[in-house]
Design a protein around this motif. Structure first.
Motif, PDB file in Angstrom:
ATOM      1  N   ASP A  84       0.840  -1.200   0.000  1.00 36.37           N
ATOM      2  CA  ASP A  84       0.000   0.000   0.000  1.00 36.37           C
ATOM      3  C   ASP A  84       0.876   1.250   0.000  1.00 36.37           C
ATOM      4  O   ASP A  84       1.786   1.397   0.832  1.00 36.37           O
ATOM      5  CB  ASP A  84      -0.916   0.004   1.223  1.00 36.37           C
ATOM      6  N   ASP A 145       0.788  -1.496  -5.053  1.00 37.76           N
ATOM      7  CA  ASP A 145      -0.371  -1.717  -5.915  1.00 37.76           C
ATOM      8  C   ASP A 145      -0.954  -0.357  -6.322  1.00 37.76           C
ATOM      9  O   ASP A 145      -1.726   0.251  -5.591  1.00 37.76           O
ATOM     10  CB  ASP A 145      -1.421  -2.537  -5.162  1.00 37.76           C
ATOM     11  N   SER A 147      -3.029   0.184  -8.684  1.00 35.15           N
ATOM     12  CA  SER A 147      -4.383   0.075  -9.232  1.00 35.15           C
ATOM     13  C   SER A 147      -5.418   0.694  -8.289  1.00 35.15           C
ATOM     14  O   SER A 147      -6.560   0.939  -8.684  1.00 35.15           O
ATOM     15  CB  SER A 147      -4.735  -1.394  -9.493  1.00 35.15           C
ATOM     16  N   ARG A 148      -5.036   0.945  -7.063  1.00 35.37           N
ATOM     17  CA  ARG A 148      -5.961   1.535  -6.097  1.00 35.37           C
ATOM     18  C   ARG A 148      -6.215   3.022  -6.353  1.00 35.37           C
ATOM     19  O   ARG A 148      -7.189   3.580  -5.862  1.00 35.37           O
ATOM     20  CB  ARG A 148      -5.406   1.361  -4.680  1.00 35.37           C
ATOM     21  N   LYS A 150      -7.154   6.561  -8.198  1.00 39.94           N
ATOM     22  CA  LYS A 150      -8.038   7.096  -9.225  1.00 39.94           C
ATOM     23  C   LYS A 150      -7.199   7.436 -10.459  1.00 39.94           C
ATOM     24  O   LYS A 150      -6.020   7.789 -10.335  1.00 39.94           O
ATOM     25  CB  LYS A 150      -8.732   8.360  -8.710  1.00 39.94           C
ATOM     26  N   ARG A 197      -5.549   9.637   1.413  1.00 36.66           N
ATOM     27  CA  ARG A 197      -6.046   8.324   0.985  1.00 36.66           C
ATOM     28  C   ARG A 197      -7.473   8.464   0.433  1.00 36.66           C
ATOM     29  O   ARG A 197      -7.823   7.878  -0.599  1.00 36.66           O
ATOM     30  CB  ARG A 197      -6.016   7.350   2.171  1.00 36.66           C
ATOM     31  N   TYR A 201      -7.537   7.475  -3.570  1.00 31.01           N
ATOM     32  CA  TYR A 201      -7.936   6.102  -3.879  1.00 31.01           C
ATOM     33  C   TYR A 201      -9.357   6.029  -4.437  1.00 31.01           C
ATOM     34  O   TYR A 201     -10.212   6.851  -4.113  1.00 31.01           O
ATOM     35  CB  TYR A 201      -7.848   5.233  -2.625  1.00 31.01           C
ATOM     36  N   LYS A 202      -9.609   5.013  -5.249  1.00 27.73           N
ATOM     37  CA  LYS A 202     -10.948   4.737  -5.744  1.00 27.73           C
ATOM     38  C   LYS A 202     -11.847   4.405  -4.557  1.00 27.73           C
ATOM     39  O   LYS A 202     -11.384   3.919  -3.529  1.00 27.73           O
ATOM     40  CB  LYS A 202     -10.910   3.550  -6.713  1.00 27.73           C
ATOM     41  N   SER A 205     -11.634   0.965  -3.050  1.00 27.05           N
ATOM     42  CA  SER A 205     -10.389   0.772  -2.317  1.00 27.05           C
ATOM     43  C   SER A 205     -10.419   1.489  -0.993  1.00 27.05           C
ATOM     44  O   SER A 205      -9.852   1.046  -0.016  1.00 27.05           O
ATOM     45  CB  SER A 205      -9.199   1.269  -3.153  1.00 27.05           C
ATOM     46  N   ASP A 206     -11.116   2.632  -0.981  1.00 25.95           N
ATOM     47  CA  ASP A 206     -11.227   3.368   0.287  1.00 25.95           C
ATOM     48  C   ASP A 206     -11.892   2.493   1.349  1.00 25.95           C
ATOM     49  O   ASP A 206     -11.473   2.432   2.490  1.00 25.95           O
ATOM     50  CB  ASP A 206     -12.074   4.638   0.104  1.00 25.95           C
ATOM     51  N   THR A 208     -12.150  -0.823   1.323  1.00 31.85           N
ATOM     52  CA  THR A 208     -11.385  -2.050   1.572  1.00 31.85           C
ATOM     53  C   THR A 208     -10.137  -1.788   2.370  1.00 31.85           C
ATOM     54  O   THR A 208      -9.737  -2.575   3.220  1.00 31.85           O
ATOM     55  CB  THR A 208     -10.997  -2.720   0.242  1.00 31.85           C
ATOM     56  N   HIS A 209      -9.475  -0.640   2.074  1.00 32.82           N
ATOM     57  CA  HIS A 209      -8.152  -0.386   2.659  1.00 32.82           C
ATOM     58  C   HIS A 209      -8.128   0.767   3.656  1.00 32.82           C
ATOM     59  O   HIS A 209      -7.073   1.271   3.979  1.00 32.82           O
ATOM     60  CB  HIS A 209      -7.150  -0.083   1.529  1.00 32.82           C
TER      61      HIS A 209
END
Length: 212
Positions: A84, A145, A147-148, A150, A197, A201-202, A205-206, A208-209
Motif C-alpha cells: 500500500d 499496488d 491500481s488503487r 483514481k 487516501r 484512492y478509488k 479501495s477506500d 477495503t483499505h
C-alpha cells in the motif's frame, strides 16, 4: 576518494563523517570550514585532504553516504511486504523521524544539500538528487499496488507533495526550537495519510483499505 580512508578504524571513519555532517549541516557550502571539520574530527586538515582530494569531493562523499545509510535503514523485510502506497510512506516517515532524533546532523546536512543553489556543488547535487528521486520511485515503490489510485491522480506528484509537507513540518518545528516528539509527528503524518487516501484512492479501495 583515497581508499586508505576505508582502512581506518571504524570509529575514526565515523568521527570524520560526523564532523563533516555537523559542519556542512550548520553552514551553507561556501561558509563551511574544512579547518572546523578537521578540528572536530581530531585530525589535521592535510590528513582530511589526504583521504578526500578537496572539499567538494568530501561533501559529495557525505551525500552518497547518507543516501546509502538511509537505503539500508528502509530496505528491511518489513519494507518488502508493504504493497500500500500510504503504508509505505508512513513506514518511511517513521524511519526518517527516528533518524532525526538519533542523528540530528545527518538530517541537517541532507536538507542543506538537497536545497543547494548556485554553489560549487550545486550542479553535481542536481544530478545526484535527480538520480535518487528516480531510484526512490522505481526501487522503493516496486511492490506497490497502484491500481488503487483514481485515474486522474499521479502517485509521483502525490509523493512529492507529501515529502514537501513532511520536510516543511520538520523545518518549522526545528525553527521554533521545539523538541521533536516522534509519536506526535507520526500522529500528524497519519492524519495527513488518511486525508490523502480518501482523495487519491478509488471508492471501493477506500472501503477495503481504510485505516482507523
Amino acid at each position: 576518494m583515497n581508499e586508505k580512508f576505508y582502512e581506518l578504524p571504524a570509529e575514526k571513519q565515523q568521527r570524520i563523517i560526523n564532523a563533516g555532517l555537523e559542519v556542512f549541516g550548520a553552514y551553507d557550502y561556501p561558509q563551511a570550514s574544512t579547518d572546523d571539520i578537521a578540528a572536530k574530527a581530531g585530525i589535521s586538515k592535510g590528513l582530511l585532504f589526504y583521504y578526500f582530494k578537496n572539499k567538494k569531493e568530501f561533501y559529495l562523499f557525505l551525500f552518497d553516504y547518507c543516501c546509502n545509510f538511509f537505503h539500508q535503514q528502509i530496505c528491511t523485510e518489513n519494507f518488502i511486504q508493504i504493497t500500500d502506497f500510504f503504508d509505505l510512506m508512513e513506514y518511511a516517515a517513521r524511519i526518517k523521524y527516528s533518524l532525526i532524533l538519533q542523528y540530528p546532523h545527518f538530517m541537517n546536512f541532507v536538507m542543506k544539500a538537497y536545497y543547494s543553489r548556485r554553489e560549487e556543488v550545486s550542479e553535481a547535487m542536481k544530478e545526484r538528487i535527480g538520480s535518487t528521486i528516480g531510484e526512490i520511485y522505481t526501487v522503493y515503490f516496486k511492490n506497490i499496488d497502484f491500481s488503487r489510485f483514481k485515474e486522474e491522480v499521479d502517485p509521483q506528484k502525490l509523493l512529492n507533495m507529501l515529502t514537501w509537507m513532511a520536510e516543511g513540518y520538520i523545518q518549522d518545528k526545528l525553527r521554533q526550537s521545539e523538541t521533536l516528539n516522534i509519536d506526535e509527528l507520526m500522529q500528524d503524518f497519519h492524519d495527513w495519510q488518511k486525508m490523502f487516501r480518501k482523495i487519491a484512492y478509488k471508492e471501493v479501495s477506500d472501503e477495503t483499505h481504510s485505516q482507523s
